[in-house]
Motif scaffolding. Structure first.
Motif, PDB file in Angstrom:
ATOM      1  N   ARG A  54     -35.483   8.279  12.661  1.00  0.00           N
ATOM      2  CA  ARG A  54     -34.602   8.865  11.661  1.00  0.00           C
ATOM      3  C   ARG A  54     -33.134   8.639  12.014  1.00  0.00           C
ATOM      4  N   HIS A  55     -32.322   8.585  10.957  1.00  0.00           N
ATOM      5  CA  HIS A  55     -30.890   8.370  11.119  1.00  0.00           C
ATOM      6  C   HIS A  55     -30.193   9.681  11.506  1.00  0.00           C
ATOM      7  N   GLU A  56     -28.919   9.573  11.784  1.00  0.00           N
ATOM      8  CA  GLU A  56     -28.107  10.768  12.037  1.00  0.00           C
ATOM      9  C   GLU A  56     -28.098  11.638  10.790  1.00  0.00           C
ATOM     10  N   TYR A  57     -28.222  12.939  10.975  1.00  0.00           N
ATOM     11  CA  TYR A  57     -28.377  13.844   9.839  1.00  0.00           C
ATOM     12  C   TYR A  57     -27.127  13.886   8.980  1.00  0.00           C
ATOM     13  N   VAL A  58     -27.352  13.692   7.658  1.00  0.00           N
ATOM     14  CA  VAL A  58     -26.290  13.825   6.665  1.00  0.00           C
ATOM     15  C   VAL A  58     -26.755  14.857   5.646  1.00  0.00           C
ATOM     16  N   ALA A  59     -26.024  15.965   5.541  1.00  0.00           N
ATOM     17  CA  ALA A  59     -26.424  17.061   4.664  1.00  0.00           C
ATOM     18  C   ALA A  59     -26.211  16.700   3.200  1.00  0.00           C
ATOM     19  N   PRO A  60     -26.992  17.314   2.297  1.00  0.00           N
ATOM     20  CA  PRO A  60     -26.792  17.068   0.864  1.00  0.00           C
ATOM     21  C   PRO A  60     -25.417  17.533   0.405  1.00  0.00           C
ATOM     22  N   GLN A  61     -24.796  16.750  -0.487  1.00  0.00           N
ATOM     23  CA  GLN A  61     -23.435  17.024  -0.938  1.00  0.00           C
ATOM     24  C   GLN A  61     -23.369  17.543  -2.371  1.00  0.00           C
ATOM     25  N   THR A  62     -24.434  17.375  -3.135  1.00  0.00           N
ATOM     26  CA  THR A  62     -24.429  17.780  -4.542  1.00  0.00           C
ATOM     27  C   THR A  62     -25.677  18.612  -4.831  1.00  0.00           C
ATOM     28  N   ILE A  93     -27.921  18.028  -7.041  1.00  0.00           N
ATOM     29  CA  ILE A  93     -29.051  17.112  -7.217  1.00  0.00           C
ATOM     30  C   ILE A  93     -29.636  16.728  -5.864  1.00  0.00           C
ATOM     31  N   GLU A  94     -28.773  16.431  -4.892  1.00  0.00           N
ATOM     32  CA  GLU A  94     -29.252  16.065  -3.563  1.00  0.00           C
ATOM     33  C   GLU A  94     -29.958  17.236  -2.897  1.00  0.00           C
ATOM     34  N   GLU A  95     -29.469  18.467  -3.148  1.00  0.00           N
ATOM     35  CA  GLU A  95     -30.121  19.639  -2.568  1.00  0.00           C
ATOM     36  C   GLU A  95     -31.529  19.818  -3.124  1.00  0.00           C
ATOM     37  N   ILE A  96     -31.687  19.605  -4.431  1.00  0.00           N
ATOM     38  CA  ILE A  96     -33.018  19.731  -5.042  1.00  0.00           C
ATOM     39  C   ILE A  96     -33.950  18.645  -4.515  1.00  0.00           C
ATOM     40  N   LEU A  97     -33.447  17.407  -4.427  1.00  0.00           N
ATOM     41  CA  LEU A  97     -34.269  16.309  -3.916  1.00  0.00           C
ATOM     42  C   LEU A  97     -34.662  16.537  -2.461  1.00  0.00           C
ATOM     43  N   THR A  98     -33.740  17.087  -1.688  1.00  0.00           N
ATOM     44  CA  THR A  98     -34.048  17.377  -0.283  1.00  0.00           C
ATOM     45  C   THR A  98     -35.180  18.389  -0.183  1.00  0.00           C
ATOM     46  N   ILE A 142     -37.516  18.888  -2.450  1.00  0.00           N
ATOM     47  CA  ILE A 142     -38.750  18.224  -2.895  1.00  0.00           C
ATOM     48  C   ILE A 142     -39.326  17.367  -1.778  1.00  0.00           C
ATOM     49  N   TRP A 143     -38.462  16.555  -1.149  1.00  0.00           N
ATOM     50  CA  TRP A 143     -38.937  15.682  -0.073  1.00  0.00           C
ATOM     51  C   TRP A 143     -39.473  16.496   1.093  1.00  0.00           C
ATOM     52  N   SER A 144     -38.800  17.583   1.429  1.00  0.00           N
ATOM     53  CA  SER A 144     -39.233  18.428   2.531  1.00  0.00           C
ATOM     54  C   SER A 144     -40.622  18.990   2.276  1.00  0.00           C
ATOM     55  N   GLU A 145     -40.858  19.395   1.023  1.00  0.00           N
ATOM     56  CA  GLU A 145     -42.164  19.954   0.654  1.00  0.00           C
ATOM     57  C   GLU A 145     -43.252  18.885   0.691  1.00  0.00           C
ATOM     58  N   VAL A 146     -42.984  17.702   0.131  1.00  0.00           N
ATOM     59  CA  VAL A 146     -43.986  16.643   0.037  1.00  0.00           C
ATOM     60  C   VAL A 146     -44.281  16.021   1.402  1.00  0.00           C
ATOM     61  N   LEU A 147     -43.231  15.782   2.191  1.00  0.00           N
ATOM     62  CA  LEU A 147     -43.402  15.126   3.486  1.00  0.00           C
ATOM     63  C   LEU A 147     -43.728  16.093   4.614  1.00  0.00           C
ATOM     64  N   GLY A 148     -43.504  17.384   4.372  1.00  0.00           N
ATOM     65  CA  GLY A 148     -43.765  18.367   5.420  1.00  0.00           C
ATOM     66  C   GLY A 148     -42.777  18.282   6.558  1.00  0.00           C
ATOM     67  N   GLU A 157     -38.541  18.980   7.976  1.00  0.00           N
ATOM     68  CA  GLU A 157     -37.323  19.770   7.808  1.00  0.00           C
ATOM     69  C   GLU A 157     -36.112  18.925   8.189  1.00  0.00           C
ATOM     70  N   HIS A 158     -34.944  19.374   7.756  1.00  0.00           N
ATOM     71  CA  HIS A 158     -33.679  18.710   8.097  1.00  0.00           C
ATOM     72  C   HIS A 158     -33.711  17.220   7.735  1.00  0.00           C
TER      73      HIS A 158
END
Length: 374
Positions: A246-254, A256-261, A263-269, A271-272
């Motif tokens: 994984r790359h260096e952590y970049v937090a969601p800025q918008t 839309i990015e927060e919602i996608l994060t 969704i991905w967290s839930e599907v992939l299991g 965090e961060h």
């Protein structure tokens, strides 16, 4: 003085052959020999060509004069050039069978499909015929795995990955993550860590996108046993491998990015999740991609194709596409619900799933395949 080195018993990588050649100053002839005990050990041989070798693995060559080699499919029919099949052997050196093991003899020594009265030995090895007429060994049949409905040749994936000019060696394994989900993990040896997305794109040019490895792990050296074979137990676990890739952590800025994060967290299991992390190098695959698209549809009330996720595999890039659609750049309206009262006397359009069932019924009328007993 050593003049000739004959290698057998294990697949010979071009990297190893090159190291041997250089250690002897190019003065030793290196031959790669193939042949199981059931065919009197040596039945094929190939002379290493030095700088002329461009493949990751040294071929096993052509059959000896009294040996016939075939690359066949499951129905014992020949496969075309570059198509993987089972390596089968016939000829004067073939054994009669296994002593006091009639069942195994009947399984391995079968009637020759092309020569009446002769026997054919099914080696269980995977190989393919190269355009030059030589054969390339690709490992055992038991190294073939089932991955999300596809038959995957792990050694073929390894061979494709080894074609990268900076990769010295690699191994691809089917492993399970913390949730028990299957995922393909590629471990590779190179001087420096390579971009995982670029490696995956390189492999997708040669293999199906759905069968490309999910995670790429950089190793300084391949762990080996005392016998010089790969020590699979010493390879990093899936959890450690995913953290390393994984790359260096970049937090969601918008928003839309927060919602996608989420969704991905839930599907992939996981965090961060960083907005620059690649969905497919974190364990994502086509089946999980459909789940992501379904949740996007619910969250944003718009249609996003699965192909879009393959083309925009990071949260940041996918959020930009969704924002463009939401602002009218490429408007995609939600599917309207049919009004039963207004359309009671009219034929309603079928969904894709309904159309598929209709087509299946035309091909197999009166079939009960889709009936659900109550």
């Amino acid at each position: 003085r050593l003049r000739r080195l004959i290698v057998g018993g294990e697949a010979l990588t071009t990297e190893l052959a090159r190291e041997i050649d250089e250690s002897f100053g190019g003065q030793v002839e290196i031959c790669n020999e193939y042949g199981p005990t059931e065919a009197t050990v040596g039945c094929m041989i190939y002379r290493y060509r030095g700088e002329g070798e461009r493949r990751a693995m040294v071929p096993i060559g052509r059959p000896a004069a009294n040996v016939q080699i075939y690359v066949l499919d499951e129905q014992l029919q020949p496969v075309p050039e570059n198509v993987v099949g089972e390596l089968c052997i016939s000829g004067d050196g073939l054994a009669q069978g296994y002593l006091k093991r009639e069942a195994l003899t009947a399984e391995k020594f079968v009637a020759h499909p092309f020569l009446a009265g002769r026997k054919l030995y099914r080696s269980g090895d995977r190989a393919r015929l190269l355009p030059e007429g030589e054969l390339e060994y690709l490992g055992r049949q038991d190294e073939q795995v089932k991955y999300h409905g596809y038959r995957v040749e792990l050694n073929e994936l390894r061979s494709v990955l080894n074609q990268h000019p900076q990769i010295r060696d690699s191994v691809v394994l089917l492993r399970q993550d913390a949730r028990g989900q299957d995922m393909l993990v590629a471990y590779y040896v190179s001087r420096q860590e390579l971009d995982a997305t670029a490696l995956r794109e390189m492999m997708v040019a040669s293999v199906m996108e759905e069968t490309a490895p999910n995670v790429f792990v950089h190793l300084k050296r391949m762990p080996l046993t005392v016998n010089g074979k790969i020590n699979y137990a010493a390879l990093p676990s899936v959890t450690d491998a995913m953290q390393q890739s994984r790359h260096e952590y970049v937090a969601p800025q918008t928003p839309i990015e927060e919602i996608l994060t989420s969704i991905w967290s839930e599907v992939l299991g996981l965090e961060h999740i960083s907005t620059t992390d690649n969905f497919f190098t974190m364990g994502g695959h086509s089946l999980l991609a459909t789940k992501v698209v379904s949740r996007i549809r619910e969250a944003f009330q718009m249609e996003v194709m699965v192909r879009t996720l393959f083309e925009q595999p990071t949260i940041a890039s996918l959020a930009a596409v969704i924002e463009q659609q939401a602002t009218g750049g490429a408007e995609v309206l939600p599917i309207p619900r049919a009004n039963r009262e207004q359309n009671r006397d009219q034929r309603l359009p079928l969904s894709f799933a309904q159309q598929r069932l209709w087509v299946v019924d035309q091909l197999a009328p009166q079939s009960a395949a889709y009936n659900i007993p109550l």
